[in-house]
Design an enzyme around this catalytic site. Structure first.
Site, PDB file in Angstrom:
ATOM      1  N   GLY A  33       0.826  -1.218   0.000  1.00 51.13           N
ATOM      2  CA  GLY A  33       0.000   0.000   0.000  1.00 51.13           C
ATOM      3  C   GLY A  33       0.852   1.256   0.000  1.00 51.13           C
ATOM      4  O   GLY A  33       2.084   1.191  -0.007  1.00 51.13           O
ATOM      5  N   ALA A  67      -5.850  -6.317   5.322  1.00 52.58           N
ATOM      6  CA  ALA A  67      -4.409  -6.545   5.177  1.00 52.58           C
ATOM      7  C   ALA A  67      -4.130  -7.994   4.816  1.00 52.58           C
ATOM      8  O   ALA A  67      -4.542  -8.903   5.530  1.00 52.58           O
ATOM      9  CB  ALA A  67      -3.698  -6.187   6.477  1.00 52.58           C
ATOM     10  N   SER A  70      -2.054 -10.947  -1.635  1.00 53.08           N
ATOM     11  CA  SER A  70      -3.258 -11.316  -2.391  1.00 53.08           C
ATOM     12  C   SER A  70      -3.038 -11.590  -3.878  1.00 53.08           C
ATOM     13  O   SER A  70      -3.934 -11.386  -4.665  1.00 53.08           O
ATOM     14  CB  SER A  70      -4.306 -10.209  -2.227  1.00 53.08           C
ATOM     15  OG  SER A  70      -3.877  -9.023  -2.834  1.00 53.08           O
ATOM     16  N   TYR A 134      -3.108 -18.933  -2.089  1.00 52.60           N
ATOM     17  CA  TYR A 134      -3.809 -17.711  -1.681  1.00 52.60           C
ATOM     18  C   TYR A 134      -5.232 -18.049  -1.235  1.00 52.60           C
ATOM     19  O   TYR A 134      -5.659 -17.701  -0.130  1.00 52.60           O
ATOM     20  CB  TYR A 134      -3.811 -16.709  -2.846  1.00 52.60           C
ATOM     21  CG  TYR A 134      -4.806 -15.591  -2.676  1.00 52.60           C
ATOM     22  CD1 TYR A 134      -4.668 -14.671  -1.643  1.00 52.60           C
ATOM     23  CD2 TYR A 134      -5.888 -15.448  -3.551  1.00 52.60           C
ATOM     24  CE1 TYR A 134      -5.594 -13.640  -1.484  1.00 52.60           C
ATOM     25  CE2 TYR A 134      -6.807 -14.432  -3.397  1.00 52.60           C
ATOM     26  CZ  TYR A 134      -6.655 -13.527  -2.359  1.00 52.60           C
ATOM     27  OH  TYR A 134      -7.572 -12.518  -2.195  1.00 52.60           O
ATOM     28  N   LYS A 138      -7.005 -17.939   2.623  1.00 49.58           N
ATOM     29  CA  LYS A 138      -8.216 -17.168   2.947  1.00 49.58           C
ATOM     30  C   LYS A 138      -9.316 -18.087   3.482  1.00 49.58           C
ATOM     31  O   LYS A 138     -10.074 -17.706   4.370  1.00 49.58           O
ATOM     32  CB  LYS A 138      -8.706 -16.430   1.702  1.00 49.58           C
ATOM     33  CG  LYS A 138      -7.799 -15.271   1.291  1.00 49.58           C
ATOM     34  CD  LYS A 138      -8.091 -14.062   2.153  1.00 49.58           C
ATOM     35  CE  LYS A 138      -7.240 -12.869   1.781  1.00 49.58           C
ATOM     36  NZ  LYS A 138      -7.657 -11.638   2.450  1.00 49.58           N
ATOM     37  N   ASN A 163     -13.808 -10.238  -8.738  1.00 40.23           N
ATOM     38  CA  ASN A 163     -12.663  -9.424  -9.167  1.00 40.23           C
ATOM     39  C   ASN A 163     -12.958  -7.937  -9.028  1.00 40.23           C
ATOM     40  O   ASN A 163     -13.784  -7.401  -9.761  1.00 40.23           O
ATOM     41  CB  ASN A 163     -12.288  -9.774 -10.605  1.00 40.23           C
ATOM     42  CG  ASN A 163     -11.604 -11.120 -10.673  1.00 40.23           C
ATOM     43  OD1 ASN A 163     -12.163 -12.114 -10.234  1.00 40.23           O
ATOM     44  ND2 ASN A 163     -10.402 -11.146 -11.197  1.00 40.23           N
ATOM     45  N   VAL A 198      -2.162 -12.625 -22.754  1.00 45.09           N
ATOM     46  CA  VAL A 198      -3.396 -13.352 -22.438  1.00 45.09           C
ATOM     47  C   VAL A 198      -2.958 -14.717 -21.912  1.00 45.09           C
ATOM     48  O   VAL A 198      -2.396 -15.527 -22.659  1.00 45.09           O
ATOM     49  CB  VAL A 198      -4.290 -13.497 -23.696  1.00 45.09           C
ATOM     50  CG1 VAL A 198      -5.503 -14.361 -23.393  1.00 45.09           C
ATOM     51  CG2 VAL A 198      -4.707 -12.117 -24.201  1.00 45.09           C
ATOM     52  N   ARG A 212     -14.203 -13.983 -15.563  1.00 43.42           N
ATOM     53  CA  ARG A 212     -14.267 -13.462 -14.197  1.00 43.42           C
ATOM     54  C   ARG A 212     -15.444 -12.510 -14.061  1.00 43.42           C
ATOM     55  O   ARG A 212     -15.936 -11.939 -15.046  1.00 43.42           O
ATOM     56  CB  ARG A 212     -12.977 -12.681 -13.852  1.00 43.42           C
ATOM     57  CG  ARG A 212     -11.713 -13.525 -13.808  1.00 43.42           C
ATOM     58  CD  ARG A 212     -11.695 -14.437 -12.583  1.00 43.42           C
ATOM     59  NE  ARG A 212     -10.473 -15.229 -12.487  1.00 43.42           N
ATOM     60  CZ  ARG A 212     -10.291 -16.416 -13.062  1.00 43.42           C
ATOM     61  NH1 ARG A 212     -11.241 -16.944 -13.820  1.00 43.42           N
ATOM     62  NH2 ARG A 212      -9.175 -17.085 -12.895  1.00 43.42           N
ATOM     63  N   ASP A 275      -4.934 -20.632 -11.820  1.00 41.44           N
ATOM     64  CA  ASP A 275      -6.112 -19.904 -12.313  1.00 41.44           C
ATOM     65  C   ASP A 275      -7.283 -20.838 -12.632  1.00 41.44           C
ATOM     66  O   ASP A 275      -7.176 -21.664 -13.540  1.00 41.44           O
ATOM     67  CB  ASP A 275      -5.769 -19.153 -13.616  1.00 41.44           C
ATOM     68  CG  ASP A 275      -5.197 -17.784 -13.365  1.00 41.44           C
ATOM     69  OD1 ASP A 275      -5.283 -17.294 -12.219  1.00 41.44           O
ATOM     70  OD2 ASP A 275      -4.676 -17.182 -14.333  1.00 41.44           O
TER      71      ASP A 275
END
Ligand code: NAD
Ligand code: UPG
Length: 315
Positions: A33, A67, A70, A134, A138, A163, A198, A212, A275
Site C-alpha cells: 500500500g 491486510a 493477495s 492464496y 483465505k 474481481n 493473455v 471473471r 487460475d
C-alpha cells in the site's frame, strides 16, 4: 480499525466509512500500500497485523480486515508467505481482538476460496477446494473466524469478493508491480507497456480465455458498511460480492479498446498456474442478508472509472 487501509480496497472502504461519520484508524505496513492511499481524516499506524496486540484497544467498535498478501501467481511460487501473512497475521489479529474485547469483524475473503467451480454461479454453499495457496489461506481464515464466533460470541462477516475493479475519486488500483488484468491493459492503453499477455486461450470457455466477475470497488465499499450493520454476535455470515456476470479476458481487452480508443496488442502466453477457468458469483445472500445490490454493474462504466483514475495518476 481498518487493516490494509493504505491498499486499493481498504482505502476506498476507509473513505466511505469516514463519509458515513465513522472514526477510522488505518493499520498498514505499507508492504503493497501507499501512505497517500490513506484518506485524509483517518488516523494512521504504520505497523503489522502480526503486532495488533500493541495497536488495538477496547475503544475500537470493529475491525475491517483487508491486510493480506493477495496475488494468486505469487502464492503458487511462494506459499509460505501466504500462510505466514494471511493466516499467521490474522491469528494474531483475532487474539488481539479477544484481549481487548473488540467483538465485531468484517473480513476480506475471496472467490479464490472455491477453486474450480463444478456448477454455474458460485453460492456460499458451493464446494470450497482452492486451486492456489492464496485461496487456501483465505479459506483457513474463514474457518478460524467461524471458531471465534462460536467460542467467543464475535460478530463477523466474511465478504467473498470476486474481481474488484474501478476507482472511487482519488482512490484506485496502483499495485507495484501490477499483476491484475484491468490495470495492466490500461497501462498498455497509456503506452507504458507494449502489449497485454493473455494467460491461456485453451480454457473450456466460449473464447478459450478465463472468465471473471468484475465488481466495482464502490459497490464493494457499500457492502462493507452494510456488513457492519448486519453483523450479529455469535454468527459468522459469509456473503459473495459480485455482479453475476462473467467476462472473458478477451472481452475485457475489447472493452478497454472501446473505452480508451487505443489499439492494445495481445500476445498469447501460457496459462498462469492456479487460475480457475470461470469464477462468477451468485450474490443472493448479500442481497438477502445485507440488503445489498450492486449499482455499477456495467463493465464499460467500471473500466471507464478505472481509466479516468489511471490516466490521472500515471501520466
Ligand atoms: N483486489 C481484488 O480483486 C480482491 C479480490 C478478492 C479479495 N481481495 C482481498 O481484499 C483485500 C484487499 O485487497 P487489495 O487489492 O486492496 O490489496 P492491496 O495489496 O492493495 O492492499 C492490502 C494492504 O494490506 C497491507 N498489508 C499487507 N500485509 C500486511 C500486514 N501483515 N500488516 C499490515 N498491513 C499489511 C498492504 O500494505 C496493503 O496496503 C485483501 O485481503 C485481498 O485478499 C481482493
Ligand atoms: O496480464 C494478465 C493478467 C491477468 N490475466 C488473466 O486475467 C484474469 C484476471 O486476473 P487478475 O486480474 O490477476 O485477477 P485474479 O487472478 O482472478 O484474482 C483476483 O480476483 C480474485 C477473486 O476472483 C481475488 O481473490 C484476487 O485477490 C484478485 O487478485 C485471470 O484469468 C488471469 O489469468 C491475463 O490474461 N493477463
Amino acid at each position: 480499525m481498518v487493516t490494509g487501509g493504505a491498499g486499493y480496497v481498504g482505502s476506498v472502504v476507509a473513505a466511505h466509512l469516514l463519509e458515513a461519520g465513522h472514526e477510522v484508524t488505518v493499520l498498514d505496513d505499507l508492504s503493497t500500500g501507499f501512505r497517500e492511499g490513506v484518506p485524509a481524516g483517518a488516523a494512521f499506524i504504520e505497523g503489522r497485523i502480526q503486532d495488533a496486540e500493541r495497536y488495538l484497544d477496547p475503544s475500537y467498535d470493529a475491525v475491517l480486515h483487508f491486510a493480506a498478501s493477495s496475488q494468486v501467481g505469487e502464492s503458487v511460487a511462494n506459499p509460505g508467505k501466504y500462510w505466514e501473512n494471511n493466516v499467521g497475521g490474522t491469528l494474531a489479529l483475532l487474539a488481539a481482538m479477544r484481549t481487548h474485547g473488540v467483538r465485531k469483524l468484517v473480513f476480506s475473503s475471496t472467490a479464490a476460496t472455491y477453486g474450480e467451480p463444478t456448477e454455474g454461479l458460485l453460492t456460499e454453499d458451493s464446494v470450497t477446494k482452492p486451486t492456489n495457496p492464496y485461496g487456501a489461506s483465505k479459506l483457513a481464515v474463514d474457518h478460524m473466524i467461524a471458531g471465534e464466533c462460536a467460542a467467543h460470541g464475535v460478530a463477523a462477516v466474511s465478504l467473498r469478493y470476486f474481481n474488484v475493479a474501478g476507482a472511487y475519486g482519488e482512490f484506485g488500483e496502483r499495485h507495484d508491480p501490477e499483476t491484475h488484468l484491468i490495470p495492466l491493459v490500461l497501462q498498455v492503453a497509456l503506452g507504458e507497456r507494449e502489449s497485454i499477455s493473455v494467460f491461456g486461450e485453451d480454457y473450456p470457455t466460449p473464447d478459450g480465455t478465463c472468465v471473471r466477475d468484475y465488481i466495482h470497488v464502490a459497490d464493494l465499499a457499500e457492502a462493507h458498511l452494510a456488513a457492519l450493520e448486519a453483523a450479529t454476535a455469535g454468527e459468522h455470515l459469509i456473503c459473495n460480492l459480485g455482479n453475476g456476470n462473467g467476462f472473458s479476458v478477451r472481452e475485457v481487452v475489447e472493452t478497454v479498446r472501446k473505452v480508451t480508443g487505443a489499439e492494445i496488442p495481445e500476445v498469447v502466453a501460457p496459462r498462469r498456474a492456479g487460475d480457475p477457468a470461470v469464477l462468477v458469483a451468485s450474490a443472493r445472500a448479500a442481497h438477502e442478508r445485507l440488503g445489498w445490490t450492486p449499482a455499477r454493474s456495467d463493465l464499460t462504466g467500471i473500466i471507464t472509472d478505472a481509466w479516468n483514475f489511471t490516466r490521472k495518476h500515471r501520466s
